[in-house]
Design an enzyme around this catalytic site. Structure first.
Site, mmCIF file in Angstrom:
data_model
loop_
_atom_site.group_PDB
_atom_site.id
_atom_site.type_symbol
_atom_site.label_atom_id
_atom_site.label_comp_id
_atom_site.label_asym_id
_atom_site.label_seq_id
_atom_site.Cartn_x
_atom_site.Cartn_y
_atom_site.Cartn_z
ATOM 1 N N GLU A 17 40.627 17.650 -17.431
ATOM 2 C CA GLU A 17 39.653 17.814 -16.347
ATOM 3 C C GLU A 17 40.334 18.351 -15.085
ATOM 4 O O GLU A 17 39.719 18.383 -14.017
ATOM 5 C CB GLU A 17 38.971 16.465 -16.051
ATOM 6 C CG GLU A 17 38.097 15.965 -17.209
ATOM 7 C CD GLU A 17 37.389 14.634 -16.915
ATOM 8 O OE1 GLU A 17 37.673 14.030 -15.868
ATOM 9 O OE2 GLU A 17 36.560 14.225 -17.741
ATOM 10 N N ASN A 61 0.838 -1.200 0.000
ATOM 11 C CA ASN A 61 0.000 0.000 0.000
ATOM 12 C C ASN A 61 0.883 1.264 0.000
ATOM 13 O O ASN A 61 2.093 1.186 -0.162
ATOM 14 C CB ASN A 61 -0.957 -0.020 1.207
ATOM 15 C CG ASN A 61 -0.204 0.006 2.535
ATOM 16 O OD1 ASN A 61 0.975 0.385 2.601
ATOM 17 N ND2 ASN A 61 -0.871 -0.399 3.584
ATOM 18 N N HIS A 92 44.873 11.726 -11.099
ATOM 19 C CA HIS A 92 44.470 10.734 -12.095
ATOM 20 C C HIS A 92 45.537 10.629 -13.181
ATOM 21 O O HIS A 92 45.939 9.536 -13.581
ATOM 22 C CB HIS A 92 43.139 11.132 -12.750
ATOM 23 C CG HIS A 92 41.922 10.881 -11.917
ATOM 24 N ND1 HIS A 92 41.622 11.591 -10.784
ATOM 25 C CD2 HIS A 92 40.902 9.985 -12.065
ATOM 26 C CE1 HIS A 92 40.466 11.153 -10.276
ATOM 27 N NE2 HIS A 92 40.011 10.177 -11.039
ATOM 28 N N ASP A 114 -1.058 -14.613 -15.528
ATOM 29 C CA ASP A 114 -1.069 -14.231 -14.116
ATOM 30 C C ASP A 114 -0.652 -15.385 -13.216
ATOM 31 O O ASP A 114 -0.109 -15.175 -12.134
ATOM 32 C CB ASP A 114 -2.479 -13.778 -13.703
ATOM 33 C CG ASP A 114 -2.838 -12.426 -14.272
ATOM 34 O OD1 ASP A 114 -1.922 -11.698 -14.697
ATOM 35 O OD2 ASP A 114 -4.043 -12.097 -14.311
ATOM 36 N N GLU A 132 0.667 -2.280 -18.928
ATOM 37 C CA GLU A 132 1.244 -3.373 -18.162
ATOM 38 C C GLU A 132 0.984 -4.704 -18.894
ATOM 39 O O GLU A 132 1.891 -5.480 -19.129
ATOM 40 C CB GLU A 132 0.598 -3.396 -16.767
ATOM 41 C CG GLU A 132 1.125 -4.493 -15.871
ATOM 42 C CD GLU A 132 0.309 -4.638 -14.595
ATOM 43 O OE1 GLU A 132 -0.809 -4.061 -14.504
ATOM 44 O OE2 GLU A 132 0.766 -5.356 -13.681
ATOM 45 N N HIS A 133 -0.294 -4.932 -19.232
ATOM 46 C CA HIS A 133 -0.687 -6.131 -19.981
ATOM 47 C C HIS A 133 -1.262 -5.704 -21.329
ATOM 48 O O HIS A 133 -2.170 -4.866 -21.374
ATOM 49 C CB HIS A 133 -1.789 -6.910 -19.245
ATOM 50 C CG HIS A 133 -1.448 -7.284 -17.835
ATOM 51 N ND1 HIS A 133 -1.886 -6.563 -16.753
ATOM 52 C CD2 HIS A 133 -0.725 -8.312 -17.331
ATOM 53 C CE1 HIS A 133 -1.450 -7.137 -15.632
ATOM 54 N NE2 HIS A 133 -0.732 -8.188 -15.955
ATOM 55 N N HIS A 174 -9.569 -6.629 -9.707
ATOM 56 C CA HIS A 174 -8.488 -6.453 -8.721
ATOM 57 C C HIS A 174 -8.851 -5.394 -7.688
ATOM 58 O O HIS A 174 -8.790 -5.624 -6.496
ATOM 59 C CB HIS A 174 -7.183 -6.071 -9.416
ATOM 60 C CG HIS A 174 -6.416 -7.248 -9.900
ATOM 61 N ND1 HIS A 174 -5.859 -8.160 -9.056
ATOM 62 C CD2 HIS A 174 -6.133 -7.678 -11.161
ATOM 63 C CE1 HIS A 174 -5.245 -9.112 -9.766
ATOM 64 N NE2 HIS A 174 -5.401 -8.844 -11.043
ATOM 65 N N GLN A 180 -9.264 -8.005 -15.096
ATOM 66 C CA GLN A 180 -8.429 -6.899 -14.657
ATOM 67 C C GLN A 180 -9.167 -6.040 -13.649
ATOM 68 O O GLN A 180 -8.659 -5.688 -12.595
ATOM 69 C CB GLN A 180 -8.031 -6.045 -15.869
ATOM 70 C CG GLN A 180 -6.867 -5.149 -15.599
ATOM 71 C CD GLN A 180 -5.670 -5.964 -15.168
ATOM 72 O OE1 GLN A 180 -5.318 -6.956 -15.786
ATOM 73 N NE2 GLN A 180 -5.057 -5.581 -14.068
#
Lengths: 441, 441
Positions: B425, B224, B430, B371, B337-338, B272, B269
């Site tokens: 740089e 959640n 380095h 699923d 999504e699907h 849900h 769907q």
């Protein structure tokens, strides 16, 4: 912070046999990039402003934070011709070095390209995975002292290799200062468009789009606390890469590498900024003393001495351990961004290394070679995040789609199983949808 | 929300030729999972409590939020024997269905395992990439009505296939209610330990570790708004998967599929929750009318009718478009999504699809099969995030390390390039570190 303050030199000397070693190491490694409520509040306001007022807010905030006085986004936009001009204007030596680096980075990243795949089951059902590039990527490049052309190559080339159609770069120009090397690198890396904006406002523009700045699918690249906070906030709306902490190196030495080489390797990390972390581990106590002496001897010769000194004092360490196994265990515990295996037989250590962003093998492989031109990416997981994340790569600019193509027979068989499980979850529409495909005969 | 309120049925009818189509579609798709300052504040407090007081805070918050009265973490811990007991106690039909689903999910995900690779350049320099699993993964499983055994399989099996050494699951038990199917799925999926805690406190325990709960490297699984906010907050400390929005399907139909099948696919769907989104697109206007009639006819027969109706009314749509090309463009814009390609020749549409979490091809491939048991993962990018992210997979439980092993000659050559770029740089440590490896002869 390591506090063996009395009689210590520039860098802390620790031993795994110290009574308080675990605590000291934890304190040394501790890094929290979390922004406080006040920063979040300011970032939220900037995000909201750019989201709702677009270009106007982007111009206002850029004027304010970068001390500019422009009146439209046209003045904050650079096209490809301007990038090419920067490239063509470079001294030949720099242009050639950039081109060679770009070519090697491209060649390495070509190896990362995954293939789509699929397989067919006995009843004709096909399962697979399709790989596609992102449509549009946004590259954040810091301005000011941390504006590194090498970072432009490292961020943009993987996107280009991945097949991203449009690469948009943002780079702030505090006080109006443009970095020609950065623009040249953008040209070589295949960047399509540059906006000279930065901070949370640039992240907002890339995440939501404005009249001038196209909305991108993913934002990558390092930035200050405002940029990091903004990226965290827009995560979900767009993709983001890791939120980077200070850069770090762990050098693991068997005692056979020139102490002055190792001192300079540690300096090359420490010179980034005062929070950068350089640690050396060895099971050869005399060698550690030699490296320490080299550090004290070379430090006064360094151009960025104050930064290097502050970094080594605050977050550096030379750690004596018992043997190779203990050194390996330390490497896995630290999960360093850069791991230099400065030993005779690095291949024998490799199988034991579980967590590291990049592994530099042998006495010749200085981290600095990887930073610029070896080929692998220099955008690497920091602060122990190599436990769960990877170097920036082609895979960051692609995504996968599952493919399911059931034959009539496959759907009938699977339908029975799906029906049982769906009813077990009280999802009867799922069950009936599956049952529709069960053969009635 | 689509507001053709007058004379419409349960689900909105749209056409791409409507003057306000773009605006209506945007409004229909809009979803913002962002938590407000108050939720963030409460989550921050919970994270802080668990981080600083460990088990004691975890027990307190679990008692408070899940209405329990336990006195120690021992009462909130389930071992493998308890999971096995749940598995062995299931009716044979459910046990067999779970086993078959687990086996198919495992077989599909085995195909996702990447290989480490390396290559050697002419001068002996070796470059490569090493793939390693995470040490420890945390699986968040929601409690109450959304406790789905299939989600346990889909989250834990890829971790197991990836080679993760230890898989820890958390699942809240509001009012003490345990779901035996969930525990049985955990057993089959290779979960090592279960803690019956949830919410932000469970995320905190996994991210920071407590006396009882081991710190993990990555947290995956839906939850959640408190769980999502906590995951966003700990991102960086640990890895997380995407922050999921409500589930959605886009069905693309050529008019040849039984309208009752399609109505049921949309219902599967919509059932849900009320925020779930079911959209059908077709270039066959008569067919759309038939699907709408089937919806009205079948809806009163559904056990979860009120949820389905609310979802279809609030976020559903039947969209008439001009032709296949326009349908494809819509699919890419929505990045669902699907995506169900309920057409005669789904193979011909596939190359044109750039963005979708999972693609269900042909009239037989109901989303419900995917699923539960087709094999590919059902944890998929929602709310358009398929533009930049992928189904949950083995790759989420592994990471890569770059390998660089320069030969003496390679280091000498690369050293020259690195030196030029580093000096460009102003990073002279380095440069000097690289120059140390340039041959003097």
């Amino acid at each position: 912070m390591a506090e063996n303050a009395e009689s210590r030199g520039t860098i802390a000397r620790l031993s795994t046999t110290d009574a308080d070693f675990d605590t000291t190491l934890e304190a040394l490694l501790a890094w929290e990039g979390v922004s406080d409520a006040q920063v979040r509040q300011r970032v939220d306001e900037i995000l909201h402003a750019v989201r709702t007022r677009g270009d106007a807010a982007l111009v206002e905030t850029s004027n304010r934070f970068d001390r500019l006085s422009v009146s439209s986004m046209a003045e904050l936009t650079l096209d490809k011709a301007r990038l090419r001009q920067a490239h063509d204007g470079l001294p030949a030596e720099q242009r050639d070095a950039l081109a060679l680096a770009a070519e090697r980075i491209r060649a390495y990243h070509e190896h990362q390209k995954p293939e789509s795949w699929q397989y067919t089951e006995a009843n004709g059902t096909v399962l697979g995975q399709k790989v596609t590039p992102l449509d549009r990527a946004g590259i954040y490049v810091p301005g000011g002292k941390a504006a590194y052309p090498s970072s432009v190559l490292m961020n943009a080339i993987p996107a280009h290799v991945a097949g991203v159609s449009e690469i948009v770069m943002v780079v702030p120009t505090p006080d109006g200062v443009l970095n020609e090397l950065v623009l040249a690198a953008a040209y070589l890396a295949g960047v399509d468009q540059v906006f000279t904006v930065g901070g949370a406002q640039a992240v907002a523009a890339l995440a939501y789009g404005t009249e001038s700045v196209p909305r991108v699918d993913k934002i990558v690249g390092p930035g200050n606390i405002y940029v990091a906070t903004a990226k965290r906030a827009v995560f979900g709306q767009v993709g983001i890469d890791m939120i980077a902490g200070p850069s770090e190196i762990l050098v693991l030495s068997d005692g056979g590498t020139d102490p002055e080489w190792l001192a300079m390797d540690l300096f090359s990390q420490a010179e980034h900024d005062e929070d950068a972390q350089a640690i050396l581990v060895s099971w050869d106590a005399d060698h550690i003393a030699d490296v320490e002496a080299a550090i004290e001897r070379l430090l006064p010769t360094m151009e960025r001495e104050p930064i290097i000194r502050a970094s080594l004092e605050k977050r550096g360490a030379l750690i004596a351990c018992a043997d190779r196994e203990e050194a390996l265990a330390l490497a896995n515990r630290i999960a360093p961004e850069h791991l230099e295996l400065s030993v005779d037989d690095p291949e024998s250590l490799l199988p034991g290394i579980r967590h590291a962003g990049a592994i530099f093998m042998g006495r010749y492989t200085a981290e600095a070679l990887g930073d610029y031109c070896a080929g692998p990416n220099h955008v690497l997981p920091t602060s122990g995040t190599a436990r769960f994340s990877s170097p920036l790569g082609v895979y960051d600019f692609q995504k996968r789609s599952s493919i399911i193509h059931c034959s009539a027979e496959g759907a009938s068989t699977l339908g029975r199983t799906a029906s049982v499980l769906a009813r077990g979850e009280s999802l009867t529409a799922h069950a009936r949808s599956a049952e529709n495909r069960i053969r009635k005969d």
